[in-house]
Design a protein around this motif. Structure first.
Motif, mmCIF file in Angstrom:
data_model
loop_
_atom_site.group_PDB
_atom_site.id
_atom_site.type_symbol
_atom_site.label_atom_id
_atom_site.label_comp_id
_atom_site.label_asym_id
_atom_site.label_seq_id
_atom_site.Cartn_x
_atom_site.Cartn_y
_atom_site.Cartn_z
ATOM 1 N N THR A 101 -4.044 12.594 -4.363
ATOM 2 C CA THR A 101 -3.109 12.074 -3.279
ATOM 3 C C THR A 101 -1.845 11.715 -4.003
ATOM 4 O O THR A 101 -1.870 11.478 -5.146
ATOM 5 N N ILE A 102 -0.984 11.328 -3.360
ATOM 6 C CA ILE A 102 0.508 10.923 -3.815
ATOM 7 C C ILE A 102 0.979 9.693 -3.197
ATOM 8 O O ILE A 102 0.527 9.305 -1.960
ATOM 9 N N GLU A 103 1.823 8.875 -3.791
ATOM 10 C CA GLU A 103 2.398 7.846 -3.213
ATOM 11 C C GLU A 103 3.966 8.131 -3.237
ATOM 12 O O GLU A 103 4.298 8.478 -4.514
ATOM 13 N N LEU A 104 5.006 7.734 -2.352
ATOM 14 C CA LEU A 104 6.392 8.006 -2.506
ATOM 15 C C LEU A 104 7.057 6.774 -2.510
ATOM 16 O O LEU A 104 6.631 5.637 -1.775
ATOM 17 N N PHE A 105 7.812 6.688 -3.744
ATOM 18 C CA PHE A 105 8.706 5.484 -4.142
ATOM 19 C C PHE A 105 10.174 5.881 -3.635
ATOM 20 O O PHE A 105 10.657 7.002 -4.424
ATOM 21 N N ASP A 106 10.938 5.142 -2.860
ATOM 22 C CA ASP A 106 12.340 5.452 -2.753
ATOM 23 C C ASP A 106 13.186 4.279 -3.223
ATOM 24 O O ASP A 106 12.566 2.928 -3.012
ATOM 25 N N ASP A 108 10.509 6.428 6.460
ATOM 26 C CA ASP A 108 9.614 6.262 7.454
ATOM 27 C C ASP A 108 9.293 7.653 8.194
ATOM 28 O O ASP A 108 8.398 8.258 8.384
ATOM 29 N N THR A 109 10.684 8.276 8.485
ATOM 30 C CA THR A 109 10.615 9.520 9.215
ATOM 31 C C THR A 109 9.932 10.527 8.100
ATOM 32 O O THR A 109 9.115 11.585 8.938
ATOM 33 N N ARG A 110 10.404 10.713 7.018
ATOM 34 C CA ARG A 110 9.847 11.676 5.991
ATOM 35 C C ARG A 110 8.221 11.416 5.812
ATOM 36 O O ARG A 110 7.758 12.591 5.933
ATOM 37 N N VAL A 111 7.704 10.276 5.637
ATOM 38 C CA VAL A 111 6.448 10.056 5.750
ATOM 39 C C VAL A 111 5.567 10.565 6.897
ATOM 40 O O VAL A 111 4.571 11.102 6.723
ATOM 41 N N GLU A 112 6.107 10.262 8.016
ATOM 42 C CA GLU A 112 5.561 10.705 9.398
ATOM 43 C C GLU A 112 5.457 12.244 9.502
ATOM 44 O O GLU A 112 4.335 12.823 9.836
ATOM 45 N N ASP A 113 6.559 12.995 8.948
ATOM 46 C CA ASP A 113 6.634 14.138 8.880
ATOM 47 C C ASP A 113 5.309 15.031 7.782
ATOM 48 O O ASP A 113 4.638 15.871 8.264
ATOM 49 N N LEU A 114 5.235 14.378 6.677
ATOM 50 C CA LEU A 114 4.103 14.678 5.935
ATOM 51 C C LEU A 114 3.019 14.485 6.424
ATOM 52 O O LEU A 114 1.825 15.092 5.915
ATOM 53 N N ARG A 115 2.670 13.248 7.063
ATOM 54 C CA ARG A 115 1.364 13.295 7.517
ATOM 55 C C ARG A 115 0.843 14.233 8.543
ATOM 56 O O ARG A 115 -0.150 14.350 9.047
ATOM 57 N N THR A 116 1.856 14.832 9.307
ATOM 58 C CA THR A 116 1.676 15.995 10.310
ATOM 59 C C THR A 116 1.292 17.241 9.229
ATOM 60 O O THR A 116 0.402 17.988 9.773
ATOM 61 N N SER A 117 2.214 17.652 8.379
ATOM 62 C CA SER A 117 2.199 18.791 7.824
ATOM 63 C C SER A 117 1.111 18.789 6.606
ATOM 64 O O SER A 117 0.750 19.832 6.168
ATOM 65 N N HIS A 118 1.069 17.681 5.947
ATOM 66 C CA HIS A 118 0.034 17.572 4.761
ATOM 67 C C HIS A 118 -0.881 16.402 4.944
ATOM 68 O O HIS A 118 -0.670 15.403 4.298
ATOM 69 N N GLY A 177 -3.430 13.562 5.250
ATOM 70 C CA GLY A 177 -3.955 12.890 3.909
ATOM 71 C C GLY A 177 -3.497 12.849 2.482
ATOM 72 O O GLY A 177 -4.111 12.229 1.708
ATOM 73 N N ALA A 178 -2.462 13.642 2.428
ATOM 74 C CA ALA A 178 -1.928 13.781 0.935
ATOM 75 C C ALA A 178 -1.120 12.593 0.625
ATOM 76 O O ALA A 178 -1.166 12.065 -0.523
ATOM 77 N N VAL A 179 -0.465 11.819 1.436
ATOM 78 C CA VAL A 179 0.244 10.833 1.362
ATOM 79 C C VAL A 179 -0.390 9.453 1.533
ATOM 80 O O VAL A 179 -0.653 9.131 2.684
ATOM 81 N N THR A 180 -0.577 8.677 0.808
ATOM 82 C CA THR A 180 -1.480 7.365 0.885
ATOM 83 C C THR A 180 -0.648 6.239 0.814
ATOM 84 O O THR A 180 -1.181 5.041 0.869
ATOM 85 N N GLY A 181 0.617 6.102 0.400
ATOM 86 C CA GLY A 181 1.382 5.109 0.237
ATOM 87 C C GLY A 181 2.655 5.182 0.269
ATOM 88 O O GLY A 181 3.162 6.626 -0.225
ATOM 89 N N ARG A 182 3.723 4.408 0.491
ATOM 90 C CA ARG A 182 5.163 4.741 0.514
ATOM 91 C C ARG A 182 5.898 3.069 0.198
ATOM 92 O O ARG A 182 5.292 2.194 0.885
ATOM 93 N N GLU A 183 6.792 3.089 -0.422
ATOM 94 C CA GLU A 183 7.447 1.875 -0.573
ATOM 95 C C GLU A 183 9.100 2.084 -0.799
ATOM 96 O O GLU A 183 9.267 3.162 -1.613
ATOM 97 N N LEU A 184 9.876 1.091 -0.365
ATOM 98 C CA LEU A 184 11.354 1.185 -0.429
ATOM 99 C C LEU A 184 11.701 0.024 -1.385
ATOM 100 O O LEU A 184 11.414 -1.070 -1.066
ATOM 101 N N LEU A 185 12.188 0.416 -2.424
ATOM 102 C CA LEU A 185 12.791 -0.665 -3.418
ATOM 103 C C LEU A 185 14.379 -0.547 -3.532
ATOM 104 O O LEU A 185 15.033 0.246 -3.445
ATOM 105 N N VAL A 186 14.765 -1.818 -4.074
ATOM 106 C CA VAL A 186 16.183 -2.024 -4.174
ATOM 107 C C VAL A 186 16.484 -2.317 -5.566
ATOM 108 O O VAL A 186 16.017 -3.576 -5.879
ATOM 109 N N GLY A 187 17.208 -1.835 -6.316
ATOM 110 C CA GLY A 187 17.619 -2.293 -7.744
ATOM 111 C C GLY A 187 17.973 -1.136 -8.645
ATOM 112 O O GLY A 187 18.436 -0.114 -7.943
ATOM 113 N N ASP A 188 17.596 -1.330 -9.971
ATOM 114 C CA ASP A 188 17.925 -0.161 -10.758
ATOM 115 C C ASP A 188 16.964 1.062 -10.777
ATOM 116 O O ASP A 188 15.613 0.548 -11.068
ATOM 117 N N PRO A 189 17.165 2.250 -10.362
ATOM 118 C CA PRO A 189 16.178 3.207 -10.469
ATOM 119 C C PRO A 189 15.375 3.472 -11.685
ATOM 120 O O PRO A 189 13.947 3.670 -11.571
#
Length: 299
Positions: free
Chosen positions: A32-37, A63-73, A75-87
């Motif tokens: 599985t994967i986790e998305l960090f933006d 949120d929109t991208r994660v919802e799309d992924l939950r439909t197309s893939h 179980g693949a995405v198990t987490g997401r987080e938006l951070l603010v700062g230095d990439p």
């Protein structure tokens, strides 16, 4: 295979290429994967209202991208987080010996030297675990790619890169190609011409070392198809050619401390600078979990 996979995503073509590669890897391995933006704070210094608007918009887009992924893939995405700062700082904080962090690249226009300190190269230098850098062109080339290629040289980090690559190939049900590149000693000295017997002995030693690496991979992964390639060629050019059609290239890097930490290593940096395939940089701290053996390899 690392126990955790983090994908850096921000909606750009490069991040979409990284995400697509991560999803294929997830599908084939069952991981599985986790998305960090990351919202880059440096773009909004002194303008808090603009930062708030950008953060809210990015939250909605993620949120929109994660919802799309939950439909197309599913179980693949198990987490997401938006951070603010230095990439770089925020993504480096996500690196762990047991975590693979995946980033994409931008479309390259102009001299390659301009991309020498891209986010991928800098992250691979500072990371506390393996980092995959995926070329933006990967989205178009993925269908023609297969197999895992690893560069070895007899060093400890090279052996760890070998085990990482072998485990990835095993989990992904792909073949493994072990490549050892070497150049004739003193070949850069125009007034020195090594005799044929010396060159032949050097080649024999390299072949024996390569055979040892292949034997190790086959012993630990008996069902894995392993081939080897010995090249009298500089590692950067040799590995680029051998990995041109591979789904993954794995290389080792001695990550240093202090001010020397800005050095990734001439070979690994050169390969990141001019990507031929999605490239994973492995350091000595990387842990490789072997489900088959039930053991963790690496320090």
């Amino acid at each position: 295979m690392p126990e955790r996979t983090v994908v850096s995503w921000n909606g750009s073509p490069g991040s979409e290429a990284a995400l697509s590669w991560a999803l294929r890897r997830s599908r084939d391995s069952g991981s599985t994967i986790e998305l960090f933006d990351v919202v880059d704070l440096s773009l909004f210094l002194g303008d808090h209202a603009a930062l708030d608007r950008a953060t809210e918009q990015e939250e909605d887009r993620l949120d929109t991208r994660v919802e799309d992924l939950r439909t197309s893939h599913p179980g693949a995405v198990t987490g997401r987080e938006l951070l603010v700062g230095d990439p770089l700082e925020l993504l480096t904080a996500q690196t762990r010996p047991e975590t693979l962090v995946i980033v994409g690249t931008r479309q390259r226009v102009g001299p390659r030297v301009r991309y020498g300190w891209s986010l991928g190269a800098r992250l691979a230098t500072a990371a506390a675990g393996p980092v995959a850098v995926v070329p933006v062109e990967e989205a178009e080339a993925a269908a023609a790619r297969s197999g895992v290629v690893v560069g070895v040289d007899g060093s400890d980090v090279g052996r760890l890169a070998l085990e990482f690559a072998a485990q990835e190939a095993d989990d992904l049900h792909q073949s493994l190609t072990v490549v050892l590149c070497w150049v004739t000693p003193l070949s850069e000295q125009p007034l020195v011409v090594p005799d044929d017997e010396f060159v032949s002995s050097q080649e024999t030693e390299r072949q024996e070392l390569l055979d040892d690496h292949v034997r190790t991979a086959r012993e630990r992964h008996p069902d894995l198809a392993v081939t080897s390639v010995l090249l009298r060629q500089h590692p950067i050019s040799g590995l680029r050619v051998e990995s041109e059609h591979a789904s993954m290239l794995v290389v080792g890097s001695r990550r240093l401390t202090g001010w020397k930490r800005t050095w990734l290593g001439s070979n690994s940096h050169g390969l990141i600078l001019d990507l031929a395939a999605p490239t994973v940089v492995v350091g000595l701290e990387t842990q490789v979990y072997s489900g088959r053996q039930g053991a963790t390899l690496g320090a």
